[in-house]
Write an enzyme that holds these catalytic residues in place. Structure first.
Site, PDB file in Angstrom:
ATOM      1  CG  ASP A  42      30.549  35.354  39.150  1.00 54.27           C
ATOM      2  OD1 ASP A  42      31.257  34.334  39.133  1.00 54.27           O
ATOM      3  OD2 ASP A  42      30.992  36.508  38.986  1.00 54.27           O
ATOM      4  CE  LYS A  64      35.232  34.074  42.426  1.00 55.93           C
ATOM      5  NZ  LYS A  64      35.511  35.434  41.989  1.00 55.93           N
ATOM      6  CG  MET A 175      31.771  42.654  48.560  1.00 56.49           C
ATOM      7  SD  MET A 175      33.313  42.257  47.717  1.00 56.49           S
ATOM      8  CE  MET A 175      33.763  43.852  47.043  1.00 56.49           C
TER       9      MET A 175
HETATM   10  N1  SAH Z   1      30.215  43.742  40.201  1.00 58.64           N
HETATM   11  C1  SAH Z   1      29.144  43.798  41.162  1.00 58.64           C
HETATM   12  C2  SAH Z   1      29.647  43.831  42.587  1.00 58.64           C
HETATM   13  C3  SAH Z   1      30.433  42.595  42.988  1.00 58.64           C
HETATM   14  S1  SAH Z   1      30.895  42.609  44.677  1.00 58.64           S
HETATM   15  C4  SAH Z   1      28.245  45.001  40.871  1.00 58.64           C
HETATM   16  O1  SAH Z   1      28.616  45.882  40.071  1.00 58.64           O
HETATM   17  O2  SAH Z   1      27.134  45.045  41.402  1.00 58.64           O
HETATM   18  C5  SAH Z   1      29.515  41.781  45.425  1.00 58.64           C
HETATM   19  C6  SAH Z   1      28.727  42.745  46.285  1.00 58.64           C
HETATM   20  O3  SAH Z   1      27.801  43.461  45.498  1.00 58.64           O
HETATM   21  C7  SAH Z   1      27.882  42.080  47.358  1.00 58.64           C
HETATM   22  O4  SAH Z   1      28.625  41.761  48.509  1.00 58.64           O
HETATM   23  C8  SAH Z   1      26.883  43.184  47.646  1.00 58.64           C
HETATM   24  O5  SAH Z   1      27.454  44.206  48.416  1.00 58.64           O
HETATM   25  C9  SAH Z   1      26.638  43.731  46.249  1.00 58.64           C
HETATM   26  N2  SAH Z   1      25.480  43.115  45.580  1.00 58.64           N
HETATM   27  C10 SAH Z   1      25.474  42.565  44.358  1.00 58.64           C
HETATM   28  N3  SAH Z   1      24.237  42.171  44.005  1.00 58.64           N
HETATM   29  C11 SAH Z   1      23.431  42.492  45.043  1.00 58.64           C
HETATM   30  C12 SAH Z   1      22.031  42.354  45.293  1.00 58.64           C
HETATM   31  N4  SAH Z   1      21.221  41.801  44.387  1.00 58.64           N
HETATM   32  N5  SAH Z   1      21.546  42.808  46.472  1.00 58.64           N
HETATM   33  C13 SAH Z   1      22.355  43.378  47.375  1.00 58.64           C
HETATM   34  N6  SAH Z   1      23.684  43.524  47.200  1.00 58.64           N
HETATM   35  C14 SAH Z   1      24.213  43.100  46.048  1.00 58.64           C
END
Ligand code: SAH
Length: 275
Positions: A42, A64, A175
């Site tokens: 991803d 995505k 998100m």
């Molecule tokens: N499974 C992932 C979340 C997926 S949804 C987890 O556990 O982290 C995707 C959201 O995760 C983004 O819209 C943001 O809100 C957050 N996110 C993921 N990586 C990030 C990063 N490096 N910095 C800031 N927000 C992040």
């Protein structure tokens, strides 16, 4: 493991890759990547040095972009299943943890439906690690003894807003940039103090990591001023008063926020930079 792929011997490992820093990959994640024949990764997964981590694998970017889905969820599931049925060890590398807003369980169900062995390796979720990278703990004695992780993908229902206000703990939103206006207005409407501190941490663990600190009342203006964009983690709660950053502008915002809110921190807890 040999490079031979035998039909019927395929398997799938869903790997939580953490929030983007290769250092936050688990040992198990590295082991899985090292033996993969195919890696489907991803956009927010730690893929910068994937070639080193998976030297023999076919690397497929299914990343995505917001509002633009290069490979649909069904398309991803079809790829996982077809490669596994052809005998490959398929690693599905995701950002954060596969089971936190990662659609991991849908991919596990697709494997089950096709009789493919599948395992899930937990990863470090951005919900915890990105606030930590900005110096914000989700719990702190005297300030917060619970945290709720919510998706801002769609606006919250009235009963959810009410429950969050009653709970009184830390709120973490993933998100959440697009629905920031409805969330902040909704929380205020259901009784949360407009002085409640809010932090927005963008691009955690990257060169562009940035923290914006405000209050429920001021965060929309601040977010517009600093042009906040996704990916970002939002933190709403008193724990935000513990934020620190090497970034001087975040310190300045902190001082500003503390003046605006007239915060009365719990005993022994100062607002950094405000003294
Ligand atoms: N499974 C992932 C979340 C997926 S949804 C987890 O556990 O982290 C995707 C959201 O995760 C983004 O819209 C943001 O809100 C957050 N996110 C993921 N990586 C990030 C990063 N490096 N910095 C800031 N927000 C992040």
């Amino acid at each position: 493991m040999s490079d031979e792929r035998t039909a019927g011997a395929g398997r799938v490992t869903l790997v939580g890759g953490g929030p983007g820093d290769v250092g936050l990959l688990t040992v198990a994640a590295r082991d899985a990547l090292a033996t993969a024949h195919v890696v489907l990764y991803d956009r927010l997964s730690p893929h910068a040095n994937l070639r080193e981590l998976s030297p023999a694998a076919t690397l497929i970017n299914v990343g995505k972009l917001p509002g633009n889905h290069p490979v649909s969820q069904t398309g991803i599931e079809d790829l996982i299943v077809s490669h596994a049925l052809a005998g490959a060890h398929v690693v599905r590398l995701k950002g954060g943890d596969p089971y936190v807003f990662g659609r991991g369980s849908e991919e596990v169900l697709a494997c089950h439906a096709n009789g493919i062995p599948v395992s899930v390796l937990s990863g470090v979720t951005s919900a915890l690690a990105v606030p930590a990278a900005a110096g914000i703990p989700l719990t702190h004695r005297g300030l917060s003894h619970s945290f709720t992780v919510i998706s801002g993908h769609a606006p919250l229902a009235v009963n959810e807003l009410q429950a969050l206000c009653l709970l009184g703990g830390t709120i973490v939103v993933l998100m959440g940039v697009g629905t920031l206006p409805t969330l902040t207005q909704g929380l205020i409407r259901h009784g949360m103090t407009p002085a409640m501190p809010v932090a927005i941490i963008e691009n955690g663990f990257s060169q562009n990591q940035r923290t914006t600190i405000a209050t429920l009342a001021t965060v929309l203006t601040e977010a517009a001023l600093t042009k906040v964009s996704s990916p970002a983690v939002l933190v709403i709660g008193q724990v935000v008063t513990l934020a620190y950053s090497a970034d001087a502008s975040a310190e300045e915002l902190m001082v500003r926020a503390s003046r605006l809110t007239d915060l009365v921190p719990a005993a022994g807890i100062g607002v950094r930079g405000a003294e």
